[in-house]
Design a protein around this motif. Structure first.
Motif, mmCIF file in Angstrom:
data_model
loop_
_atom_site.group_PDB
_atom_site.id
_atom_site.type_symbol
_atom_site.label_atom_id
_atom_site.label_comp_id
_atom_site.label_asym_id
_atom_site.label_seq_id
_atom_site.Cartn_x
_atom_site.Cartn_y
_atom_site.Cartn_z
ATOM 1 N N ASN A 68 0.804 -1.223 0.000
ATOM 2 C CA ASN A 68 0.000 0.000 0.000
ATOM 3 C C ASN A 68 0.835 1.270 0.000
ATOM 4 O OD1 ASN A 68 -2.506 -1.375 0.048
ATOM 5 N ND2 ASN A 68 -2.212 -1.784 2.220
ATOM 6 N N SER A 69 2.137 1.147 -0.022
ATOM 7 C CA SER A 69 3.008 2.311 0.052
ATOM 8 C C SER A 69 2.971 3.130 -1.237
ATOM 9 C CB SER A 69 4.447 1.874 0.328
ATOM 10 O OG SER A 69 5.306 2.996 0.350
ATOM 11 N N VAL A 70 2.776 4.419 -1.076
ATOM 12 C CA VAL A 70 2.830 5.333 -2.209
ATOM 13 C C VAL A 70 4.172 6.055 -2.200
ATOM 14 C CG1 VAL A 70 1.788 7.391 -3.231
ATOM 15 C CG2 VAL A 70 0.335 5.626 -2.255
ATOM 16 N N LYS A 71 4.619 6.455 -1.036
ATOM 17 C CA LYS A 71 5.929 7.081 -0.898
ATOM 18 C C LYS A 71 6.626 6.434 0.280
ATOM 19 C CE LYS A 71 8.453 11.334 -0.314
ATOM 20 N NZ LYS A 71 9.265 10.987 0.811
ATOM 21 N N THR A 73 7.817 4.676 -3.358
ATOM 22 C CA THR A 73 7.298 3.702 -4.312
ATOM 23 C C THR A 73 8.179 2.464 -4.217
ATOM 24 O OG1 THR A 73 6.498 5.428 -5.791
ATOM 25 C CG2 THR A 73 6.853 3.246 -6.751
ATOM 26 N N GLU A 88 1.220 0.576 -12.214
ATOM 27 C CA GLU A 88 0.192 0.901 -11.227
ATOM 28 C C GLU A 88 0.777 1.679 -10.053
ATOM 29 O OE1 GLU A 88 -3.572 1.385 -10.198
ATOM 30 O OE2 GLU A 88 -2.930 0.397 -12.020
ATOM 31 N N ARG A 89 1.987 1.343 -9.626
ATOM 32 C CA ARG A 89 2.623 2.060 -8.519
ATOM 33 C C ARG A 89 2.949 3.503 -8.912
ATOM 34 N NH1 ARG A 89 3.810 -1.335 -4.443
ATOM 35 N NH2 ARG A 89 3.946 -3.527 -4.960
ATOM 36 N N LYS A 91 1.372 5.220 -11.172
ATOM 37 C CA LYS A 91 0.079 5.884 -11.278
ATOM 38 C C LYS A 91 -0.408 6.337 -9.906
ATOM 39 C CE LYS A 91 -4.613 4.970 -12.881
ATOM 40 N NZ LYS A 91 -5.487 3.945 -13.468
ATOM 41 N N ARG A 92 -0.268 5.489 -8.889
ATOM 42 C CA ARG A 92 -0.685 5.849 -7.535
ATOM 43 C C ARG A 92 0.188 6.950 -6.955
ATOM 44 N NH1 ARG A 92 -1.288 0.609 -4.000
ATOM 45 N NH2 ARG A 92 -2.243 2.075 -2.562
ATOM 46 N N SER A 93 1.470 6.884 -7.262
ATOM 47 C CA SER A 93 2.422 7.848 -6.719
ATOM 48 C C SER A 93 2.267 9.219 -7.348
ATOM 49 C CB SER A 93 3.843 7.310 -6.944
ATOM 50 O OG SER A 93 4.792 8.236 -6.582
#
Length: 100
Positions: A68-71, A73, A88-89, A91-93
């Protein structure tokens, strides 16, 4: 933002040769868990690179944090792709799909 790499000595040496400064050798599951936790809390790290096989050695609770980590990545290398794809990572970041 820095790139950090965690893994066994053979895994991190290539990144050291490529100029990555934040490399951490972790040979045991306990050391791996401790190092990942420390790097996740480092505000200077934007990307964390791990071996896919190492994810199986850490506690499930930490696996969920990584997924679930965004920062930072999290990018896994080797074997089967763990969790979300790199696309996908990012995109989330970043908040947008850079491939479109």
């Amino acid at each position: 933002m820095d790139i950090a790499v965690i893994g066994n000595k053979e895994f991190v040496i290539g990144f050291q040769l490529a100029g990555v400064r934040k490399t951490y050798s972790a040979e045991t599951p306990d050391k791996l868990t401790e190092t990942i936790t420390r790097v996740l809390n480092d505000p200077e790290v934007g990307i964390l690179v791990l071996q896919s096989a190492d994810l199986e050695q850490i506690p499930r609770r930490l696996q969920v944090v990584i997924e679930n980590s965004v920062k930072p990545t999290i990018v896994t290398i080797g074997g089967q792709e763990a969790g979300l794809s790199l696309r996908e990572r990012i995109k989330r970041s970043v908040g947008v799909d850079l491939w479109k």
